[in-house]
Design a protein around this motif. Sequence first.
Motif, PDB file in Angstrom:
ATOM      1  N   GLY A 146      71.852  21.188 -47.131  1.00 10.73           N
ATOM      2  CA  GLY A 146      72.479  19.877 -46.947  1.00 10.73           C
ATOM      3  C   GLY A 146      72.194  18.939 -48.110  1.00 10.73           C
ATOM      4  O   GLY A 146      73.056  18.172 -48.522  1.00 10.73           O
ATOM      5  N   SER A 149      74.300  19.958 -51.054  1.00 11.64           N
ATOM      6  CA  SER A 149      75.745  19.804 -50.893  1.00 11.64           C
ATOM      7  C   SER A 149      76.240  18.457 -51.393  1.00 11.64           C
ATOM      8  O   SER A 149      77.426  18.303 -51.651  1.00 11.64           O
ATOM      9  CB  SER A 149      76.146  20.040 -49.440  1.00 11.64           C
ATOM     10  N   LEU A 152      75.902  17.388 -54.214  1.00 19.06           N
ATOM     11  CA  LEU A 152      76.318  17.539 -55.605  1.00 19.06           C
ATOM     12  C   LEU A 152      77.826  17.649 -55.746  1.00 19.06           C
ATOM     13  O   LEU A 152      78.407  17.105 -56.671  1.00 19.06           O
ATOM     14  CB  LEU A 152      75.642  18.770 -56.229  1.00 19.06           C
ATOM     15  N   ASN A 159      83.618  14.599 -49.201  1.00 15.85           N
ATOM     16  CA  ASN A 159      83.369  13.333 -48.525  1.00 15.85           C
ATOM     17  C   ASN A 159      82.023  13.397 -47.835  1.00 15.85           C
ATOM     18  O   ASN A 159      81.516  14.471 -47.540  1.00 15.85           O
ATOM     19  CB  ASN A 159      84.488  12.977 -47.553  1.00 15.85           C
ATOM     20  N   VAL A 160      81.456  12.253 -47.633  1.00 15.32           N
ATOM     21  CA  VAL A 160      80.169  12.159 -46.967  1.00 15.32           C
ATOM     22  C   VAL A 160      80.368  11.256 -45.761  1.00 15.32           C
ATOM     23  O   VAL A 160      80.903  10.147 -45.886  1.00 15.32           O
ATOM     24  CB  VAL A 160      79.100  11.578 -47.914  1.00 15.32           C
ATOM     25  N   GLN A 161      80.002  11.751 -44.622  1.00 15.13           N
ATOM     26  CA  GLN A 161      80.154  10.982 -43.382  1.00 15.13           C
ATOM     27  C   GLN A 161      81.589  10.507 -43.220  1.00 15.13           C
ATOM     28  O   GLN A 161      81.862   9.384 -42.812  1.00 15.13           O
ATOM     29  CB  GLN A 161      79.170   9.799 -43.365  1.00 15.13           C
ATOM     30  N   THR A 165      83.695   9.742 -45.414  1.00 12.58           N
ATOM     31  CA  THR A 165      84.118   8.703 -46.343  1.00 12.58           C
ATOM     32  C   THR A 165      84.230   9.244 -47.755  1.00 12.58           C
ATOM     33  O   THR A 165      83.482  10.133 -48.145  1.00 12.58           O
ATOM     34  CB  THR A 165      83.105   7.548 -46.323  1.00 12.58           C
ATOM     35  N   TRP A 192      77.982   5.004 -55.320  1.00 17.20           N
ATOM     36  CA  TRP A 192      76.679   4.392 -54.992  1.00 17.20           C
ATOM     37  C   TRP A 192      76.170   4.927 -53.655  1.00 17.20           C
ATOM     38  O   TRP A 192      75.033   5.357 -53.517  1.00 17.20           O
ATOM     39  CB  TRP A 192      76.891   2.870 -54.950  1.00 17.20           C
ATOM     40  N   PHE A 193      77.075   4.950 -52.685  1.00 19.87           N
ATOM     41  CA  PHE A 193      76.718   5.439 -51.358  1.00 19.87           C
ATOM     42  C   PHE A 193      76.426   6.945 -51.374  1.00 19.87           C
ATOM     43  O   PHE A 193      75.440   7.403 -50.789  1.00 19.87           O
ATOM     44  CB  PHE A 193      77.845   5.101 -50.375  1.00 19.87           C
ATOM     45  N   PHE A 230      72.967   7.618 -52.844  1.00 19.54           N
ATOM     46  CA  PHE A 230      71.892   7.225 -51.922  1.00 19.54           C
ATOM     47  C   PHE A 230      71.873   8.103 -50.670  1.00 19.54           C
ATOM     48  O   PHE A 230      70.816   8.359 -50.099  1.00 19.54           O
ATOM     49  CB  PHE A 230      71.998   5.744 -51.554  1.00 19.54           C
ATOM     50  N   ALA A 231      73.047   8.555 -50.233  1.00 20.55           N
ATOM     51  CA  ALA A 231      73.071   9.463 -49.088  1.00 20.55           C
ATOM     52  C   ALA A 231      72.320  10.740 -49.435  1.00 20.55           C
ATOM     53  O   ALA A 231      71.563  11.286 -48.616  1.00 20.55           O
ATOM     54  CB  ALA A 231      74.513   9.772 -48.688  1.00 20.55           C
ATOM     55  N   ARG A 279      68.971  12.262 -47.700  1.00 21.89           N
ATOM     56  CA  ARG A 279      68.831  13.636 -47.217  1.00 21.89           C
ATOM     57  C   ARG A 279      67.536  14.268 -47.727  1.00 21.89           C
ATOM     58  O   ARG A 279      66.816  14.927 -46.978  1.00 21.89           O
ATOM     59  CB  ARG A 279      70.011  14.489 -47.688  1.00 21.89           C
ATOM     60  N   ASN A 308      82.608  24.129 -50.099  1.00 24.92           N
ATOM     61  CA  ASN A 308      82.591  22.968 -50.946  1.00 24.92           C
ATOM     62  C   ASN A 308      83.181  23.425 -52.257  1.00 24.92           C
ATOM     63  O   ASN A 308      82.780  24.441 -52.803  1.00 24.92           O
ATOM     64  CB  ASN A 308      81.163  22.504 -51.131  1.00 24.92           C
TER      65      ASN A 308
END
Lengths: 1112, 521
Positions: free
Chosen positions: B31, B34, B36, B40-42, B44, B95-96, B99-100, B104, B288
């Motif tokens: 996780g 991933s 990299l 999308n993340v969450q 978004t 940016w998000f 940081f996500a 993790r 991915n």
Amino acid sequence: STRAQNISINKQNTSLKEVFQLIEKQTSFTVVYDSKIIKATKPFSLTVKDVSIETLLNRCLRDLDLDYIISMNTIVVRRKLNAPVPIMITRVTGKVTDSKGSPIPGVSIRIKGSNKGTSTDMDGKYTIDAPEPTSILVFTSIGYNVKELLVGSQKVIDVILMEEVKSLDDLVVIGYGTVNKKDLTGSVSSIKADEISKSKVTSFQEAIQGKMAGIQITSSSGEPGAAMNISIRGANTIYGSTSPLFVIDGVPYDANANEVGTASIGNKTSANPLSSLNPNDIESVDVLKDASSTAIYGSRGANGVVIITTKTGKLGAPKIDYDGYMSFSNATKKLGVLSPDEYLDYRRIVSPNTILFYKDTNKDGLYNELDEPVDLSELEKHDWQDETLQTGVSQNHNVSFSVKKDNTSYAGGIGYLDQGAIVRNNDFKRYSARLKVDQDFNTKLKIGLNISLSQTGQDGASQSGGGDGLFNGIVQNLVISKPIEFYDPLWDRAGAYISPLTMIDDAYKSAATVQNNISGYLNYKFIPGLTLNISGGGILTNSKTKEFYGKKTSWGVGDNGLGIIQDQKAASIFNTNQLTYEKWFNKNHYLNAMIATEISQYTYEYFSVQKSNFSDESTGIDDIAKGTIAKGSASYKDVNRRLSYFGRVNYTLLTKHLFTGTFRADGSDKFGKGKRFGYFPSFAYGWLISEEPFLKNSKQISNLKLRLSYGETGNERIESYRYLARLENAFYNGELGQAPASSANPDLKWETTIQYNAGIDLGLFNNRIELTLDIYSKQTKNMLLPVYVPGRTGYNQQWQNVGRVDNKGIEFQINTKNIKSKDFNWETSFNISSNRNEVKDIGNIGYIPVTMGGGWITNVGRVTVGQPIGTAYGYVFDGVYQISDFTWDNDSDPMIPHDKRFYVPKSGVVQVTGVNVRPGSSKFKDLNGDGIVDLDNDRTTISRSTPKFFGGLNNTIRYKNFDVNIFLEGAYGNQIFNESKYRLEGGVSSTWMNINKDFFYNRWTTERPSNTYGDFGDLNKTATLTSSYFVEDASYLRLKNVSIGYRFSDDLMKKIGVGSARIYVNGSNLHTWTKYTGYDPEIQSENALLAGFDRISYPRARVYTIGLNVGF
Amino acid sequence: CKDYLDTEPYSFNTVENLYKTPQDAEIGLTGCYSILNATNVQGTGFGESFTVKMPIMLNAGTDELVTQDGFTDPNYAPFGTAEVSSQNETIRNNWFFLFAGINRCNYLLENIEKANVPSPRRQEIIGEARFLRGLLYFYLATFYGGVPVYEASQQDPKAQRSKLESVYQLILADFNNAYQNLPNRAGIEGRANKWSAAGYLAKVYTYLGSCNENAVGKSLNYPLNSFDWVNKTEMYANAKSITDEIIAESGYELTKNYSYLFRETTKSQLAEESLFSIQSKTNSANGNYNLWLFWQIPIGSSVAGGGYGWFRPTGELFFKYNNADERRKNNLTLYVDPQGQKENIEGINYFIPLPCTDPLNGNYCVGKFRYRDPISKSISNGTAWSDADVPLLRFADILLLNAEAKYYTGDEAGARSRLKEVRYRSNPTAIDVLTTAYLKANFIDELLDERSRELCFEGWRRIDLIRFGKYESAINSLTDYLGSWNRIVPLLKSNVKPYKIWFPIPKTEIELSPIDQNPKY
């Protein structure tokens, strides 16, 4: 309704005769009996206190050969039916007339409790043999109130039937009960079967479109089976569904478009999950609008409730009806694109030195005058709209029956619809069957079972466009595809020339949906007035979609054939246990109270598999094993439960003050422990002013009622378990990973909508004119929103209860009976509504961006505080840059040709950030006046998706045996962001696309410097920016339906053994007045946050129907 | 009825239930990786990772790559014209995303003990997670300057930006931990190893050294992003010793065929040279993937593996190469034609783009990366997406970093021979011609040109221009006429300002929880 009138008797040594006298004394009932049959009864003693008539009679008659029936206010005591009865036939004759004394022919006269009957002749006369003096004659005729009369000793019975004053005494279904319209305190709109069947449409939503104030219905496109959006008094919420709750024969159902399969690649045009309902089967549609009506549905009522009741067995002779029609449809509009020759002119202007015009004979890699020109006369030329739009032929057959005999009634029918679409290889089919049975076992117990089954199939037009998906749908292709067959190796992405025809013929899509709606009830009367009702059932949907895209389609070429199978299953099941108590305390106080519990569960499952690389396409999707590459698979399951307790009290004081209070407690597993229950109260007051002494005898005002209500409803229609800290799949290098996807929010709870409503119902001149006016105000608070959180936390959003959306509106409806005579009737109904939606608060962020993926202009909208939901956001179009706005090389040397000039804007001319503007570019307003148009400072709200007003006008005329219906429907003030304009104005420089004819001849050129149209899109570098240039007025007025019917005379029909027959012709969507330049102004994009967004949606069909009704 | 509402989700797990077994730890680590190339993340974003947007952020708006004139998508276009605003969606999501990823890693580092992973795998997992955290912080710091430093998963929404010095302390500590704990080659294909960490250490040392040397950002007077604290001598010494070690001991080398570094299917050749690559696999139905479609592959029909060309090379880049340099043929081309020629690389067909001989030809485009004939691709939407591995850090780059370190530690001759070593791989026969043609008296000028020739479009140009203090001057030296896409250069020039060496902090971030904005935004 049985008004509880209880009785007390304390008598020694009494007789039946005395008891009957006491009943007559203490209640308003008259007891009728043949004195001979009670002569032999022995005296007895009786002590009862405050018991119902039924209890008393059951007790007195228990051991005797007698029973009784209650009809109106008459109790008839008679011999038990199976008791040996001396035959005492009485021949009764008489005449049936209306209130003016005119005879009524064809009135059905029946002996109650038997199937013996007759009907009146042309002079209203009849003769019938009554088996005994206690026989009751039942007189029924359409348009008149039913009348029951005891034969007694009469030999001649003349009867006056009163015209049915229909709308006032109609029962209105209010959810967990019914109420006379007169006693209604809330705001409810109703439509009955005859109105629904008038418009020959395939879905019930279309049938009610435009006919009810405050209810806006828009279809997402003209495609058969396309999703229909119903918005009741505006959108309440931003992320939860804004669709109302549907209650179909008591089964609550959240219409979820995901239940019905749709194309899985490209543009998803969602389907209508309620298209499985056959409009012919519907008895009534009642829409609950204000919160006093909807609060009884608590957490599911915030968006309004649509109650659909199917037909039940009716009193009268058993009936079988056939309704069948055939219809022919074609596109209401063709979009004006260039003809093949014009297209070649266009290409010659844009790029003369290309492979379209020259062969590279000298092999220098260039296509120019040095090469041999292409012989353009050899190109195959087409008008794709003509070749792919066709006349759709449809047929529809329904057989229905209705029987009510003694204690049993049943109704049902089967239907078949085959709807041919206006686009080649596209159709919609429906097979439906239903059966509804109600049985009274005795005076206490009644049970019923209702089964309706349907299968719908939607084939073809897999990607019809119009939504927010990719710009390569079939419908889009048939407009934008170049009108010549020519392969351009650089731009034809499929690697070969693919025409709209092969896109249609080599693509296969079939979505087959089976929907079962099964429910039953048990109704038990403990004592008069106290009833237990247990009901349960569910709606089960299974939809399977099969798709195959061959190599000769742009979707299958890159995959060497692509096959996809999807399967969706959904089940909404419920159980309700309801106890109702009803009592008149004296003639001044009436109470009706109900308490209930309900559990419900929604299950949704999804599964899909995709394979590609089909060497053999002959078996298509039906042998997916031939695909050698597994491209993808997915499955998903969600279960969601509710547990509810609720109750309602109706209290009527002096028959003119009506009070309603409801309360519901709803628990949902969508929230964490402690936050699961939401509480939803409502109150309403109705004042029947026309019952007051000062109006009671008014000649003008026949009905006047004031209604006031307040209520709270909820919404929890978000995805399940948003309160948990979820993990998401995070794959890397083909391996499964897991990553935190959300931070938990244990405080997540219901979204609440508070609504105030005030309404007036006015009936004038014996209700020849009826007006209803409602105003309302709604506030949705604690909105369930995925709120943005600081990105540095590692999370993007968290579901929270924040924000507020307000809706305020006014609704007006008027029904008039303009002419009412024996041979000529003319009725008009008109409604108009206006809703103002405003986002008041969306938490701690300025706006929510609305993007429409898949096209060129994607960053289109915003949800902004102070604006309604559904606004586009961008620059304000301000004409076109002209040559005089620029300087160019060599001191603006006029000898340099236009396309070689390096234009520099003169000082003072507004520039656009990020773009080298040129003459012919779209110009935008510099809102902050800094000389530069930029994203941060110069964009504003540029469109609204929702209309300022909408409404409908319906005229029904009956002249002798002819009937005519004319229906107009429209909306004013709504706008559409017509994104397709960009491509249709040359936005893509390739040879792939055709362009708009009007634009081609009126565009900006150096010779004709237009200020309304820019240069070709690919030369107009600002054309691709979101601006008001693409916003169009989508107000429209539509001649939605015109029908003419002829009813054959009953005499004639009788001769050939048919009860009644009517033939009709019907035209739908006959004309639309609009300025909108796309196919149709009535669209609904996939994204509810910008409903008015068009990428060429499926054209609307104009339908001509010829049909026949036969009754037996 | 009491427990009627006590239900559990079916199609996802919850955070509390992860990290119970050693297998869970591996799933958690995957996780972390991933991020990299997350699309999308969450739910978004669209590829604000190395998949789509970071390569644009790292390459566009330089002397190599500009926005195609007329391409105006606000999520992409502003990067190639240096007008990225704080409202830009790409910035917000990037940016998000970063940081996500950090969250993790922190989550794993906090919970790894619960998973009972036996040694030495436990230390390796920690090392890999710290490598990834260091990597994500490195990109955050180069994009945005000083950022909040988090070492725990409960990331404080009110945390303020730390000085670059603190950020780099964490980055160096993370990379060093990975460098010490990771094996020579990872047990799982494509995962970080000792040399991945060593390579990124070299990147950080040279970055810091040169930023201090060239007084990067000093004129902005913004202490948070200052490099004054850096000891450049120490940095160059460290850079030299670690690159020396990589060259001597890592076993990585220059793979024989330069082109095979950028083909979708030549993964084994890439693995010979790349110290760390973004991985993707063919047979993952839910995989991915990487997306080269928008600008990294030659334009043209998708059935020929062609792309869109949203960003285009400058004419100057074309002329940076000598006509004899084989690398230009690979990196700069015209379009691919579905009826054109194909080449077969290890059994896989690739369409050959038409060669570019004149950057004023309208179809001049980036041709460095190549999609294969998509007919044989087994991934969903294979004409758009790619299962290629993407190099982040190549051995050639290590050689060039070593040259740089040598130069600053006083060995210019050694430095120049490294440049030759890099050129030689692609041009063994023309090496003397190139050595002469490319010679510049100022070694740094020649080094920067060589970095561009070798590493163009691989994500280093913007960072290189900034750290050598040449961001403005390189762009201002561009013409508006040398290439067919140079017509947008005046726009780029008018937008380039000293403060643009930092991207803006996203506006929404400031709105949601106040935090300091970079100067002048």
